[in-house]
Enzyme design. Structure first.
Site, PDB file in Angstrom:
ATOM      1  N   ASP A 138       0.847  -1.193   0.000  1.00  0.00           N
ATOM      2  CA  ASP A 138       0.000   0.000   0.000  1.00  0.00           C
ATOM      3  C   ASP A 138       0.887   1.251   0.000  1.00  0.00           C
ATOM      4  O   ASP A 138       1.888   1.310   0.707  1.00  0.00           O
ATOM      5  CB  ASP A 138      -0.911  -0.006   1.237  1.00  0.00           C
ATOM      6  CG  ASP A 138      -2.064   0.970   1.105  1.00  0.00           C
ATOM      7  OD1 ASP A 138      -3.217   0.520   0.988  1.00  0.00           O
ATOM      8  OD2 ASP A 138      -1.813   2.198   1.121  1.00  0.00           O
ATOM      9  N   ILE A 139       0.482   2.250  -0.771  1.00  0.00           N
ATOM     10  CA  ILE A 139       1.271   3.484  -0.904  1.00  0.00           C
ATOM     11  C   ILE A 139       1.242   4.315   0.386  1.00  0.00           C
ATOM     12  O   ILE A 139       2.136   5.133   0.626  1.00  0.00           O
ATOM     13  CB  ILE A 139       0.765   4.292  -2.123  1.00  0.00           C
ATOM     14  CG1 ILE A 139       1.860   5.167  -2.703  1.00  0.00           C
ATOM     15  CG2 ILE A 139      -0.492   5.091  -1.797  1.00  0.00           C
ATOM     16  CD1 ILE A 139       1.534   5.733  -4.079  1.00  0.00           C
TER      17      ILE A 139
ATOM     18  N   ASN B 161     -12.945  -3.384   2.584  1.00  0.00           N
ATOM     19  CA  ASN B 161     -13.853  -2.265   2.819  1.00  0.00           C
ATOM     20  C   ASN B 161     -14.864  -2.242   1.684  1.00  0.00           C
ATOM     21  O   ASN B 161     -14.513  -2.461   0.525  1.00  0.00           O
ATOM     22  CB  ASN B 161     -13.078  -0.940   2.866  1.00  0.00           C
ATOM     23  CG  ASN B 161     -12.229  -0.815   4.118  1.00  0.00           C
ATOM     24  OD1 ASN B 161     -12.659  -1.213   5.193  1.00  0.00           O
ATOM     25  ND2 ASN B 161     -11.024  -0.279   3.990  1.00  0.00           N
TER      26      ASN B 161
ATOM     27  N   GLY C 299     -15.391   3.288   4.258  1.00  0.00           N
ATOM     28  CA  GLY C 299     -14.267   4.098   3.769  1.00  0.00           C
ATOM     29  C   GLY C 299     -13.616   3.553   2.517  1.00  0.00           C
ATOM     30  O   GLY C 299     -12.439   3.812   2.257  1.00  0.00           O
ATOM     31  N   GLN C 300     -14.383   2.807   1.698  1.00  0.00           N
ATOM     32  CA  GLN C 300     -13.799   2.307   0.449  1.00  0.00           C
ATOM     33  C   GLN C 300     -13.486   3.495  -0.459  1.00  0.00           C
ATOM     34  O   GLN C 300     -14.400   4.235  -0.854  1.00  0.00           O
ATOM     35  CB  GLN C 300     -14.752   1.330  -0.254  1.00  0.00           C
ATOM     36  CG  GLN C 300     -14.123   0.738  -1.520  1.00  0.00           C
ATOM     37  CD  GLN C 300     -15.030  -0.254  -2.255  1.00  0.00           C
ATOM     38  OE1 GLN C 300     -16.160  -0.513  -1.845  1.00  0.00           O
ATOM     39  NE2 GLN C 300     -14.528  -0.792  -3.351  1.00  0.00           N
TER      40      GLN C 300
ATOM     41  N   HIS D 238     -10.256  -5.027  -3.344  1.00  0.00           N
ATOM     42  CA  HIS D 238      -8.904  -5.207  -2.798  1.00  0.00           C
ATOM     43  C   HIS D 238      -9.000  -5.719  -1.375  1.00  0.00           C
ATOM     44  O   HIS D 238      -9.823  -5.266  -0.589  1.00  0.00           O
ATOM     45  CB  HIS D 238      -8.079  -3.921  -2.863  1.00  0.00           C
ATOM     46  CG  HIS D 238      -8.763  -2.703  -2.337  1.00  0.00           C
ATOM     47  ND1 HIS D 238      -9.736  -2.025  -3.050  1.00  0.00           N
ATOM     48  CD2 HIS D 238      -8.633  -2.034  -1.173  1.00  0.00           C
ATOM     49  CE1 HIS D 238     -10.167  -1.003  -2.342  1.00  0.00           C
ATOM     50  NE2 HIS D 238      -9.521  -0.985  -1.183  1.00  0.00           N
ATOM     51  N   LEU D 239      -8.128  -6.667  -1.091  1.00  0.00           N
ATOM     52  CA  LEU D 239      -8.042  -7.271   0.235  1.00  0.00           C
ATOM     53  C   LEU D 239      -6.827  -6.662   0.931  1.00  0.00           C
ATOM     54  O   LEU D 239      -5.696  -6.778   0.451  1.00  0.00           O
ATOM     55  CB  LEU D 239      -7.877  -8.787   0.070  1.00  0.00           C
ATOM     56  CG  LEU D 239      -7.740  -9.628   1.330  1.00  0.00           C
ATOM     57  CD1 LEU D 239      -8.945  -9.469   2.246  1.00  0.00           C
ATOM     58  CD2 LEU D 239      -7.561 -11.111   0.952  1.00  0.00           C
ATOM     59  N   HIS D 240      -7.078  -5.962   2.051  1.00  0.00           N
ATOM     60  CA  HIS D 240      -5.972  -5.403   2.836  1.00  0.00           C
ATOM     61  C   HIS D 240      -5.391  -6.501   3.725  1.00  0.00           C
ATOM     62  O   HIS D 240      -6.148  -7.228   4.381  1.00  0.00           O
ATOM     63  CB  HIS D 240      -6.469  -4.305   3.780  1.00  0.00           C
ATOM     64  CG  HIS D 240      -6.989  -3.070   3.123  1.00  0.00           C
ATOM     65  ND1 HIS D 240      -6.234  -1.930   2.962  1.00  0.00           N
ATOM     66  CD2 HIS D 240      -8.209  -2.771   2.596  1.00  0.00           C
ATOM     67  CE1 HIS D 240      -6.968  -0.989   2.382  1.00  0.00           C
ATOM     68  NE2 HIS D 240      -8.172  -1.460   2.153  1.00  0.00           N
TER      69      HIS D 240
HETATM   70  P1  5GP Z   1      -9.803   1.482   0.631  1.00  0.00           P
HETATM   71  O1  5GP Z   1      -9.898   2.673   1.508  1.00  0.00           O
HETATM   72  O2  5GP Z   1     -10.465   1.709  -0.715  1.00  0.00           O
HETATM   73  O3  5GP Z   1     -10.205   0.195   1.267  1.00  0.00           O
HETATM   74  O4  5GP Z   1      -8.248   1.311   0.356  1.00  0.00           O
HETATM   75  C1  5GP Z   1      -7.580   1.833  -0.740  1.00  0.00           C
HETATM   76  C2  5GP Z   1      -6.110   1.699  -0.438  1.00  0.00           C
HETATM   77  O5  5GP Z   1      -5.384   1.885  -1.638  1.00  0.00           O
HETATM   78  C3  5GP Z   1      -5.601   2.760   0.551  1.00  0.00           C
HETATM   79  O6  5GP Z   1      -5.015   2.104   1.670  1.00  0.00           O
HETATM   80  C4  5GP Z   1      -4.583   3.556  -0.264  1.00  0.00           C
HETATM   81  O7  5GP Z   1      -3.482   3.968   0.493  1.00  0.00           O
HETATM   82  C5  5GP Z   1      -4.212   2.588  -1.374  1.00  0.00           C
HETATM   83  N1  5GP Z   1      -3.829   3.210  -2.625  1.00  0.00           N
HETATM   84  C6  5GP Z   1      -4.521   4.174  -3.291  1.00  0.00           C
HETATM   85  N2  5GP Z   1      -3.888   4.500  -4.430  1.00  0.00           N
HETATM   86  C7  5GP Z   1      -2.774   3.720  -4.484  1.00  0.00           C
HETATM   87  C8  5GP Z   1      -1.720   3.601  -5.442  1.00  0.00           C
HETATM   88  O8  5GP Z   1      -1.658   4.278  -6.468  1.00  0.00           O
HETATM   89  N3  5GP Z   1      -0.747   2.684  -5.175  1.00  0.00           N
HETATM   90  C9  5GP Z   1      -0.770   1.907  -4.047  1.00  0.00           C
HETATM   91  N4  5GP Z   1       0.235   1.047  -3.894  1.00  0.00           N
HETATM   92  N5  5GP Z   1      -1.751   1.999  -3.135  1.00  0.00           N
HETATM   93  C10 5GP Z   1      -2.733   2.889  -3.345  1.00  0.00           C
END
Ligand code: 5GP
Ligand code: ZN
Length: 114
Positions: A30-31, A87, A93-94, A100-102
């Site tokens: 994750d970035i 999420n 908070g998606q 995507h699976l964290h």
């Molecule tokens: P969500 O909040 O949708 O469950 O999680 C999205 C995740 O994607 C966040 O943790 C965010 O930091 C990550 N993310 C968003 N854009 C990028 C990207 O361009 N590269 C990477 N590696 N992670 C990203």
């Protein structure tokens, strides 16, 4: 491919720190990590959220969970523990509308989540 950021990562159109890959799924760091280990596991095909999962995705989902298991072992959080999260929608908070699976680990995680 369109504008979806995770489709672009899956197509290698934009870079990511990839740690695992199969024909169906991809895992990368994750970035903006929320734990010392924060990996995202995505399907290469565009699926908007958990709500768009169909019975035909069973092989893909199995692959994503086996990938999570392998990464947990590789990254040595299998004994200490880790968390897997999908999420879905605004209250969760998606932020990226591509399934995507964290995988979060390497620190004690609080429960219940915020
Ligand atoms: P969500 O909040 O949708 O469950 O999680 C999205 C995740 O994607 C966040 O943790 C965010 O930091 C990550 N993310 C968003 N854009 C990028 C990207 O361009 N590269 C990477 N590696 N992670 C990203
Ligand atoms: Zn996508």
């Amino acid at each position: 491919m369109g504008e979806c950021i995770f489709c672009r990562i899956a197509f290698k159109a934009i870079p990511a720190k990839i740690i695992s890959e199969t024909s169906l799924a991809l895992a990368f760091h994750d970035i903006n990590p929320q734990a010392p280990l924060h990996v995202l596991i995505i399907p290469k095909e565009h699926i908007g959220s958990v709500l768009e999962i169909k019975a035909q995705h069973s092989v893909l989902l199995k692959e994503m969970f086996l990938m999570a298991q392998d990464i947990a072992r590789q990254e040595k959080v299998d004994q200490s523990g880790f968390r897997l999260i999908f999420n879905c929608g605004p209250h969760a908070g998606q932020a990226v509308d591509h399934l995507h699976l964290h995988l979060l680990g390497r620190r004690k995680l609080s429960w219940p989540p915020g």
